[in-house]
Design a protein around this motif. Structure first.
Motif, PDB file in Angstrom:
ATOM      1  N   TYR A  44       0.825  -1.117  -0.043  1.00 43.48           N
ATOM      2  CA  TYR A  44       0.115   0.116   0.027  1.00 43.48           C
ATOM      3  C   TYR A  44       0.844   1.254  -0.039  1.00 43.48           C
ATOM      4  O   TYR A  44       0.744   2.470  -1.042  1.00 43.48           O
ATOM      5  N   TYR A  77      -7.513  -9.777  -0.398  1.00 44.28           N
ATOM      6  CA  TYR A  77      -6.955  -8.313  -0.106  1.00 44.28           C
ATOM      7  C   TYR A  77      -6.326  -7.423  -1.392  1.00 44.28           C
ATOM      8  O   TYR A  77      -5.638  -6.308  -0.986  1.00 44.28           O
ATOM      9  N   LYS A  93      -2.346  -4.106  -6.546  1.00 45.09           N
ATOM     10  CA  LYS A  93      -3.239  -2.998  -6.092  1.00 45.09           C
ATOM     11  C   LYS A  93      -3.956  -3.546  -4.756  1.00 45.09           C
ATOM     12  O   LYS A  93      -4.392  -4.727  -4.829  1.00 45.09           O
ATOM     13  N   THR A  95      -7.351  -4.070  -2.282  1.00 42.56           N
ATOM     14  CA  THR A  95      -8.662  -4.091  -2.981  1.00 42.56           C
ATOM     15  C   THR A  95      -9.357  -3.354  -1.887  1.00 42.56           C
ATOM     16  O   THR A  95      -8.869  -2.785  -0.602  1.00 42.56           O
ATOM     17  N   ASP A  96     -10.762  -3.090  -2.091  1.00 46.77           N
ATOM     18  CA  ASP A  96     -11.753  -2.485  -0.922  1.00 46.77           C
ATOM     19  C   ASP A  96     -11.756  -2.961   0.382  1.00 46.77           C
ATOM     20  O   ASP A  96     -11.764  -2.719   1.396  1.00 46.77           O
ATOM     21  N   LYS A  97     -11.592  -4.352   0.347  1.00 41.60           N
ATOM     22  CA  LYS A  97     -11.645  -5.374   1.392  1.00 41.60           C
ATOM     23  C   LYS A  97     -10.338  -4.652   2.372  1.00 41.60           C
ATOM     24  O   LYS A  97     -10.471  -4.578   3.348  1.00 41.60           O
ATOM     25  N   TYR A  98      -9.241  -4.483   1.734  1.00 44.65           N
ATOM     26  CA  TYR A  98      -7.858  -4.269   2.546  1.00 44.65           C
ATOM     27  C   TYR A  98      -7.970  -2.824   3.058  1.00 44.65           C
ATOM     28  O   TYR A  98      -7.700  -2.524   4.062  1.00 44.65           O
ATOM     29  N   LEU A  99      -8.702  -1.902   2.163  1.00 49.19           N
ATOM     30  CA  LEU A  99      -8.717  -0.574   2.601  1.00 49.19           C
ATOM     31  C   LEU A  99      -9.817  -0.437   3.950  1.00 49.19           C
ATOM     32  O   LEU A  99      -9.670   0.540   4.792  1.00 49.19           O
ATOM     33  N   GLY A 100     -10.743  -1.289   3.961  1.00 54.86           N
ATOM     34  CA  GLY A 100     -11.642  -1.309   5.078  1.00 54.86           C
ATOM     35  C   GLY A 100     -10.836  -1.868   6.303  1.00 54.86           C
ATOM     36  O   GLY A 100     -11.071  -1.131   7.417  1.00 54.86           O
ATOM     37  N   TYR A 102      -7.424  -1.444   6.583  1.00 52.06           N
ATOM     38  CA  TYR A 102      -6.507  -0.498   6.688  1.00 52.06           C
ATOM     39  C   TYR A 102      -6.856   0.899   7.505  1.00 52.06           C
ATOM     40  O   TYR A 102      -6.498   1.554   8.204  1.00 52.06           O
ATOM     41  N   ASN A 103      -8.453   1.150   7.237  1.00 50.63           N
ATOM     42  CA  ASN A 103      -9.060   2.334   7.684  1.00 50.63           C
ATOM     43  C   ASN A 103      -9.032   2.438   9.249  1.00 50.63           C
ATOM     44  O   ASN A 103      -9.464   3.455   9.881  1.00 50.63           O
TER      45      ASN A 103
END
Length: 134
Positions: A44, A77, A93, A95-100, A102-103
């Protein structure tokens, strides 16, 4: 004194992040291992490296890096995206799953930023922004 204060702030961010990661690990369903979490942090932070670039940065052999990447893709992820310039090259890259996932660290950062905005003057915040840019 500056180093001591900076170390303390950094330690608080890490501690909060690790606490939240361990909460997520309790779920067990497709959760990231500690090593996978560090791999995802590297990917990331480097904004779409190739597997070879990731291997170099993480100081891993190419086969080991490919193995870790494959597991992260399977878990959802990470994805491989073909380069527009060189069709033989694929970039990693998140994914949105990881961004959730990571947030969880950004939620804490938002809290800290709100506290700073309440406590510091505009001039102090502008100075901090200038310092952080450097």
């Amino acid at each position: 004194m500056f180093r001591e204060k900076f170390d303390r702030v950094y330690a608080k961010f890490k501690l909060h992040f690790y606490q939240k990661v361990f909460e997520k690990i309790q779920d067990k369903e497709n959760c990231l291992t500690t090593v996978e979490t560090f791999c995802m942090e590297i990917i990331y932070a480097t904004n779409g490296p190739t597997v070879n670039e990731f291997a170099k940065i993480a100081n891993l052999s190419s086969p080991n890096a490919a193995y870790k990447v494959n597991n992260l893709v399977k878990k959802g992820y990470l994805q491989r995206v073909q380069s527009d310039e060189d069709k033989r090259e694929f970039h990693l890259k998140v994914t949105d799953k990881y961004l959730g996932y990571y947030n969880i660290s950004y939620q804490y950062m938002d809290t800290i930023i709100k506290r700073m905005e309440e406590r510091f003057t505009k001039e102090e915040l502008d100075l901090l922004i200038r310092i952080l840019k450097i």
